[in-house]
Design a protein around this motif. Sequence first.
Motif, mmCIF file in Angstrom:
data_model
loop_
_atom_site.group_PDB
_atom_site.id
_atom_site.type_symbol
_atom_site.label_atom_id
_atom_site.label_comp_id
_atom_site.label_asym_id
_atom_site.label_seq_id
_atom_site.Cartn_x
_atom_site.Cartn_y
_atom_site.Cartn_z
ATOM 1 N N THR A 163 0.726 -1.382 -0.100
ATOM 2 C CA THR A 163 0.070 0.227 0.005
ATOM 3 C C THR A 163 0.618 1.243 0.029
ATOM 4 O OG1 THR A 163 -0.175 0.181 2.507
ATOM 5 C CG2 THR A 163 -1.810 -1.255 1.284
ATOM 6 N N SER A 185 0.362 5.608 -1.941
ATOM 7 C CA SER A 185 -0.237 6.191 -3.135
ATOM 8 C C SER A 185 1.134 6.806 -3.622
ATOM 9 C CB SER A 185 -0.741 7.533 -2.782
ATOM 10 O OG SER A 185 -2.200 7.207 -2.198
ATOM 11 N N GLN A 199 7.719 10.344 -5.037
ATOM 12 C CA GLN A 199 7.535 8.811 -5.257
ATOM 13 C C GLN A 199 8.751 8.037 -5.190
ATOM 14 O OE1 GLN A 199 6.209 8.895 -9.482
ATOM 15 N NE2 GLN A 199 3.987 8.860 -8.791
ATOM 16 N N ALA A 214 -3.603 2.250 -3.481
ATOM 17 C CA ALA A 214 -3.683 3.901 -3.101
ATOM 18 C C ALA A 214 -4.032 3.762 -1.712
ATOM 19 C CB ALA A 214 -4.297 4.711 -4.146
ATOM 20 N N ASP A 215 -3.543 4.903 -1.120
ATOM 21 C CA ASP A 215 -3.996 5.303 0.340
ATOM 22 C C ASP A 215 -5.275 5.516 0.512
ATOM 23 O OD1 ASP A 215 -1.475 4.662 1.555
ATOM 24 O OD2 ASP A 215 -0.560 6.431 0.827
#
Length: 314
Positions: free
Chosen positions: A80, A82, A95, A122-123
């Motif tokens: 997990t 983003s 990133q 994604a979060d």
Amino acid sequence: PVSSMPAHSSAPEGASGEVRVHRPAEARAHVRAQGSDVQAGDRALDAGTILGPPQIALLAAIGRGTVRVRPRPRVVVVSTGSELIQPGEQLARGQIYDSNSFALTAAARDAGAIAYRVGAVADEAETLRSTIEDQLIRADLVVTTGGVSVGAYDVVKEALTAIGDPDEEGGIGAGSGVEFRKLAMQPGKPQGFGSVGPDHTPLLALPGNPVSSYVSFELFVRPAIRTLMGLPAETVQRPTTRAQLTADKALTSPQGRRQYLRGVHDPEAGTVAPVGGSGSHLIAALAQADALIVVPEDVTSVEPGTEVAVVLLG
């Protein structure tokens, strides 16, 4: 004499002849005794034996058309964050590449499982819940990495803390429950464990830092996989030994937390040397290590030359 045809004869097929025998044949020569391989009443294979080609040959040779087995567990690995992107893509500011899902999938296969990788969710709590729900059809064990601490985007904790709601019908929350704890260890302090879905599929939620994630896998997930395989208890955990610490200076460790430091083990010399620092983001040091140096909770300093416990990763 045995009736035969002389080797030099050009007589047509079916003609008779003679051959002379100059020495007697020993009794039972070139005859394999019944039961010389496995005798009636012998145990052919112990429970927990991994079936490879020789073991399958043995089962066929003794006439077993079927045998009860434990299948290889199916492990789904979900990372997990983003901020994560896949290797090969172009990094943008803020990133990082997703390394955890690849590492843990490989570790699960190394432990004997059939592993499926689901990278970079994604979060978003609902996205994670639906992703896990979709994966339950092919999972005997779910492993997540990241989102289990106390940060603003700890999505795993947010998504799974309340999934045991008895009022929820079907889906991921039915009959489920996941707890999150802070363990007295470094790396790998935040951990989550429980079950999800109507079949109570086990779920282990690991930290997101790469070293924390891998160490947690070795300590908690690997034993679970090998227990599901029905392997003997002595092979569930990684083997351990004791070795003399070789280092330029004393190792320090926080009071009250069991520390696992990366190390290189020399079995011939009976020594182990730390590699890299204690930071839980240092993957390069982890890639060089073949052992974990264990510093107990009540020890805050380990001098060079001290005998220490070592977990062998190779």
